[in-house]
Design a protein around this motif. Sequence first.
Motif, PDB file in Angstrom:
ATOM      1  N   MET A   1       0.836  -1.204   0.000  1.00  0.00           N
ATOM      2  CA  MET A   1       0.000   0.000   0.000  1.00  0.00           C
ATOM      3  C   MET A   1       0.871   1.254   0.000  1.00  0.00           C
ATOM      4  N   ARG A   2       2.093   1.124   0.497  1.00  0.00           N
ATOM      5  CA  ARG A   2       2.998   2.276   0.576  1.00  0.00           C
ATOM      6  C   ARG A   2       4.338   2.051  -0.137  1.00  0.00           C
ATOM      7  N   ILE A   3       4.672   0.793  -0.406  1.00  0.00           N
ATOM      8  CA  ILE A   3       6.020   0.499  -0.896  1.00  0.00           C
ATOM      9  C   ILE A   3       5.962  -0.426  -2.105  1.00  0.00           C
ATOM     10  N   GLU A   4       6.478   0.037  -3.230  1.00  0.00           N
ATOM     11  CA  GLU A   4       6.492  -0.791  -4.437  1.00  0.00           C
ATOM     12  C   GLU A   4       7.337  -2.045  -4.257  1.00  0.00           C
ATOM     13  N   LYS A   5       7.021  -3.038  -5.096  1.00  0.00           N
ATOM     14  CA  LYS A   5       7.806  -4.275  -5.172  1.00  0.00           C
ATOM     15  C   LYS A   5       7.857  -5.019  -3.836  1.00  0.00           C
ATOM     16  N   THR A   6       6.745  -4.946  -3.106  1.00  0.00           N
ATOM     17  CA  THR A   6       6.581  -5.749  -1.892  1.00  0.00           C
ATOM     18  C   THR A   6       5.259  -6.506  -2.041  1.00  0.00           C
ATOM     19  N   PRO A   7       5.054  -7.580  -1.293  1.00  0.00           N
ATOM     20  CA  PRO A   7       3.846  -8.385  -1.485  1.00  0.00           C
ATOM     21  C   PRO A   7       2.555  -7.594  -1.248  1.00  0.00           C
ATOM     22  N   GLN A   8       1.662  -7.669  -2.235  1.00  0.00           N
ATOM     23  CA  GLN A   8       0.342  -7.062  -2.090  1.00  0.00           C
ATOM     24  C   GLN A   8      -0.682  -8.161  -1.851  1.00  0.00           C
ATOM     25  N   TYR A   9      -1.537  -7.929  -0.883  1.00  0.00           N
ATOM     26  CA  TYR A   9      -2.617  -8.864  -0.550  1.00  0.00           C
ATOM     27  C   TYR A   9      -3.932  -8.260  -1.026  1.00  0.00           C
ATOM     28  N   PRO A  10      -4.994  -9.046  -1.101  1.00  0.00           N
ATOM     29  CA  PRO A  10      -6.265  -8.504  -1.597  1.00  0.00           C
ATOM     30  C   PRO A  10      -6.837  -7.409  -0.701  1.00  0.00           C
ATOM     31  N   PHE A  11      -7.612  -6.531  -1.333  1.00  0.00           N
ATOM     32  CA  PHE A  11      -8.336  -5.507  -0.588  1.00  0.00           C
ATOM     33  C   PHE A  11      -9.337  -6.183   0.347  1.00  0.00           C
ATOM     34  N   ALA A  12      -9.801  -5.437   1.344  1.00  0.00           N
ATOM     35  CA  ALA A  12     -10.789  -5.981   2.288  1.00  0.00           C
ATOM     36  C   ALA A  12     -12.069  -6.418   1.577  1.00  0.00           C
ATOM     37  N   ILE A  13     -12.517  -5.641   0.573  1.00  0.00           N
ATOM     38  CA  ILE A  13     -13.758  -6.002  -0.128  1.00  0.00           C
ATOM     39  C   ILE A  13     -13.603  -7.349  -0.839  1.00  0.00           C
TER      40      ILE A  13
ATOM     41  N   PHE B   1      15.677  -2.587  20.006  1.00  0.00           N
ATOM     42  CA  PHE B   1      15.966  -2.383  18.586  1.00  0.00           C
ATOM     43  C   PHE B   1      17.349  -2.895  18.205  1.00  0.00           C
ATOM     44  N   LYS B   2      17.383  -3.625  17.089  1.00  0.00           N
ATOM     45  CA  LYS B   2      18.651  -4.059  16.489  1.00  0.00           C
ATOM     46  C   LYS B   2      18.676  -3.579  15.049  1.00  0.00           C
ATOM     47  N   LYS B   3      19.840  -3.218  14.560  1.00  0.00           N
ATOM     48  CA  LYS B   3      19.955  -2.686  13.196  1.00  0.00           C
ATOM     49  C   LYS B   3      19.324  -3.649  12.196  1.00  0.00           C
ATOM     50  N   LEU B   4      18.541  -3.077  11.268  1.00  0.00           N
ATOM     51  CA  LEU B   4      17.808  -3.888  10.296  1.00  0.00           C
ATOM     52  C   LEU B   4      18.625  -4.174   9.055  1.00  0.00           C
ATOM     53  N   GLU B   5      18.415  -5.360   8.492  1.00  0.00           N
ATOM     54  CA  GLU B   5      18.952  -5.715   7.170  1.00  0.00           C
ATOM     55  C   GLU B   5      17.764  -5.897   6.231  1.00  0.00           C
ATOM     56  N   VAL B   6      17.969  -5.647   4.944  1.00  0.00           N
ATOM     57  CA  VAL B   6      16.890  -5.838   3.963  1.00  0.00           C
ATOM     58  C   VAL B   6      16.679  -7.330   3.740  1.00  0.00           C
ATOM     59  N   GLN B   7      15.444  -7.774   3.941  1.00  0.00           N
ATOM     60  CA  GLN B   7      15.102  -9.192   3.758  1.00  0.00           C
ATOM     61  C   GLN B   7      14.527  -9.416   2.356  1.00  0.00           C
ATOM     62  N   THR B   8      14.679 -10.619   1.848  1.00  0.00           N
ATOM     63  CA  THR B   8      14.049 -10.959   0.567  1.00  0.00           C
ATOM     64  C   THR B   8      12.727 -11.653   0.842  1.00  0.00           C
ATOM     65  N   PHE B   9      11.753 -11.416  -0.016  1.00  0.00           N
ATOM     66  CA  PHE B   9      10.428 -12.010   0.155  1.00  0.00           C
ATOM     67  C   PHE B   9      10.353 -13.353  -0.560  1.00  0.00           C
ATOM     68  N   ASN B  10       9.558 -14.254  -0.020  1.00  0.00           N
ATOM     69  CA  ASN B  10       9.333 -15.547  -0.651  1.00  0.00           C
ATOM     70  C   ASN B  10       8.161 -15.395  -1.626  1.00  0.00           C
ATOM     71  N   TRP B  11       8.489 -15.002  -2.852  1.00  0.00           N
ATOM     72  CA  TRP B  11       7.449 -14.699  -3.829  1.00  0.00           C
ATOM     73  C   TRP B  11       6.674 -15.945  -4.258  1.00  0.00           C
TER      74      TRP B  11
END
Length: 501
Positions: free
Chosen positions: A95-107, A345-355
């Motif tokens: 909803m805010r970030i491109e190229k990340t997993p999108q799930y269906p709308f509530a409707i 808090f611990k420093k974050l690393e970029v994770q890869t998504f399981n597409w």
Amino acid sequence: MNLNQKIAQCFSPAAFIHDTEENYQAIEKLILEQEIGGLTFFHSRHSAAANFEKRAEVLDVSGTLEKMIALINRYQAISKTPLLISIDGEYGLAMRIEKTPQYPFAITLGAIKENATELIEEAGYRIGLDMKAAGIHLNLAPCSDVNTNPNNPVIGYRSFGTDPKQVAENSLAMYRGMKKAGIGACLKHFPGHGDTQVDSHLGLPVIQKTKEELEKEELLPFQVGIDQGIEMIMVGHLAAPALSSGKEIAASISREIITDLLKTEMGFQGLVISDALNMKAVANLFPEPGQLEWKAFHAGNDILCFSDHVKEGIEKIAENASEDEIEAVFDKIWKLKEKLGVLNFKKLEVQTFNWESHSAFQSKLAKEYVSIVSGKIDTVELRKLSGEGKLALQSFYDKEKSVFLQKLYQKFASELSSNSIEKAEKVIISLFVPSHKPLNKFGMDQETLAGIKSLAQAKSCILVHFGNPLALKHLGDLNEFEAVICGYQAFEEAQEVASFF
């Protein structure tokens, strides 16, 4: 901490991922000088709040996720107390970030036929895991609004449906899924934004219903959530005079609605978060900086989202609130931070998504929501007509050759692509609705709509509708189509399911 530092924990101003270095430094100044409690991330100033729906049309920026994670690390590194990081991601990070997993709308999720609450909870869990990996502690979702007004300009596809009990069950399932993943979630927009005709980003919506009517519809999903122990509710910028002694005052700044109704009468003991305080429904009412923030705090909000006047807001609250009030709110926020692991808090690393896993889940969902909403389909007849050159395809607003059309070419033989509509006895129309918001007939031009209606009157047609089902009303009498299939969204997985009718 002194009182001002404790008040500062209530503030979660907007942080824009794509912004200028000058603005990044302004956020750092807020963190260092005002010691704010959190940040709410948005894609960019162009796409925040009311302008968000235009983002895909005017903005295409790469590396958004990587940039957000770098900013979270940068801001957390200088904050004396770790920041509570939130985002508004009703259908996931996408909803805010491109190229990340999108799930269906509530409707769309609301249309699931079997095992709806289990599947919606799993969607919430997956959304939560994606967010946790990206350094988000709190998702400002799901909507518990009942979509009782089909002309609503701001809810629509964001609601699970028109039945209060179903909305209650589904929004609670989404909430539980996110909680199971270890992030915070909240039901919104109390007391219910479904039956409004004004977008609260632009003005103040007013619901003219009696308290009894509100209790049966708008308030019911929130009451169900409260009875089940939910821990956070977002209050919207909408007026319900029946709940505020006849006054047309935004719920977000009404002590009668938040403290008297929500907390005392309905028994909510968790945290209350305001909707974005920059929204015009309330922002234009208080020209004096800090006054709106005090009004929102006094009404009963614990977390003040998207405040444009943090310093002045802290000062006004310090001047007007009692020490006991400040201590009580601070205690709730601190416990939330402890519970969500914010303080470790611990420093974050970029994770890869399981597409692959994401696509498999999308297919699982699509099999449950893609449905024939009217008429029936005779596949044997379609094969026969295709072989005789009497079956044709017509697609609208399909920018590229869709998965749906490719699957049909495979199913009915590739010659189908050359069959003419003039000679056809039957036409399969695929409609990819341009927008999920009702503005300008969901982005559909009059000429296209007239063409679809004319085709349905001239030929036997099957309509396959990939888009918000509320847009179907613009296609005339649906009985003029032999059948209507609703795919809800243009996900490839939904297109694939729709091709197997």
